[in-house]
Design an enzyme around this catalytic site. Sequence first.
Site, PDB file in Angstrom:
ATOM      1  N   HIS A  18       3.751   7.795  10.342  1.00  0.00           N
ATOM      2  CA  HIS A  18       5.012   7.539   9.651  1.00  0.00           C
ATOM      3  C   HIS A  18       6.201   7.938  10.521  1.00  0.00           C
ATOM      4  CE1 HIS A  18       3.634   6.975   5.208  1.00  0.00           C
ATOM      5  NE2 HIS A  18       2.871   6.322   6.072  1.00  0.00           N
ATOM      6  N   GLU A  78       0.828  -1.215   0.000  1.00  0.00           N
ATOM      7  CA  GLU A  78       0.000   0.000   0.000  1.00  0.00           C
ATOM      8  C   GLU A  78       0.853   1.251   0.000  1.00  0.00           C
ATOM      9  OE1 GLU A  78      -2.334   3.364   1.878  1.00  0.00           O
ATOM     10  OE2 GLU A  78      -0.424   2.452   2.453  1.00  0.00           O
ATOM     11  N   GLU A  79       1.920   1.238   0.787  1.00  0.00           N
ATOM     12  CA  GLU A  79       2.725   2.447   0.973  1.00  0.00           C
ATOM     13  C   GLU A  79       3.485   2.863  -0.285  1.00  0.00           C
ATOM     14  OE1 GLU A  79       2.453   4.283   3.416  1.00  0.00           O
ATOM     15  OE2 GLU A  79       1.810   3.119   5.149  1.00  0.00           O
TER      16      GLU A  79
END
Length: 350
Positions: free
Chosen positions: A317, A207-208
């Site tokens: 993050h 996803e990232e």
Amino acid sequence: MSKAPGLLDKLLRIAAPSGYETPAATVWRDEASFASVSTDGIGSSIARVGAKSSPLLAVVGHIDEIGLVIRHIDEKGFLWFAAIGGWDPQILVGQRVEIQGREGPVPGVVGRKPRHLLDADARKKVVEIKGLHIDVGASGRDEASQLVRVGDPVVIDSEPLHLAGDRMVSRSMDNRLGAYVALEALRRCHEAGSLKASFAAIAAVQEEIGLFGARTSAFAVRPDLAVVVDVTHATDAPGIDEKELGSHTLGTGPVLFRGSTLSPRVFELLVETAEEAGIEYTLGATGSSTGTDADGVQFARSGIPTGLVAIPLRYMHSPVEMVDLADVEATVQLIAAFAARLDDGIDLSR
């Protein structure tokens, strides 16, 4: 002080950045042994129950995390790296890291030229990743190359930490939380025998770096509707403007999103479920794309009606992503209750 559920604790302690998710995926699949488990071609995991019933609900949480990858080993044994996912390089300075080497984890530290040796102009500049290196203590390239290779993934070396009340910090909350919620809700529905429809929990990869796992798994599973579970910015930390992001404080439950790309009907069903179950929630809105796996899922095949549920999170993050465990539990309860109310009479048209 609450403790993290066992599966969530296991997932948070595993190094598994985008493209290197196998260790976390293995734990997730092992915990899903009560269901029918499969994978897609790039490593997303699918656990399904109620295989002969319709409609089919997919609940998607991505299991990857941001990380680093080794790009070069210089003659002195220092390691130079690139980012996997979105980093603020300032966070990396001075961090202890764990490199996933061929023979197992290799400890190291992120170094840069000391402040004392920087000229006045350099001190004012923002740190860039190209100005940072990893030091594993090797005496030179030969010794370092016995420990690591170019392409080895790296994560910050930090373990989950419980704070006051139900608050907890860890790296990789984004989004081991979503992968945990998807599987735990599936487990509860299975054990309660509450499903009238089919339910597939998906631990999506990558996803990232581009929402890739959500796209391939949604294509393979072919759900009739989907709910993506991710994190969103908690707006009770200093410097966060509620006028821009809405009001989503830790301890107020999941955030139910609505917006241009999200299914109005799935959203309303989530709201109805939360209110009937007495689950506290807040509302969020998006004007275009959501920046989550919902953007990948909804375009699979001929289109999938998709909802988005997010857990408020501080310090996204970073190695100290903070969550309220009560919000995590409320999200599990919401998804399980939502799945249990679905039957073949549902209208998802828009």
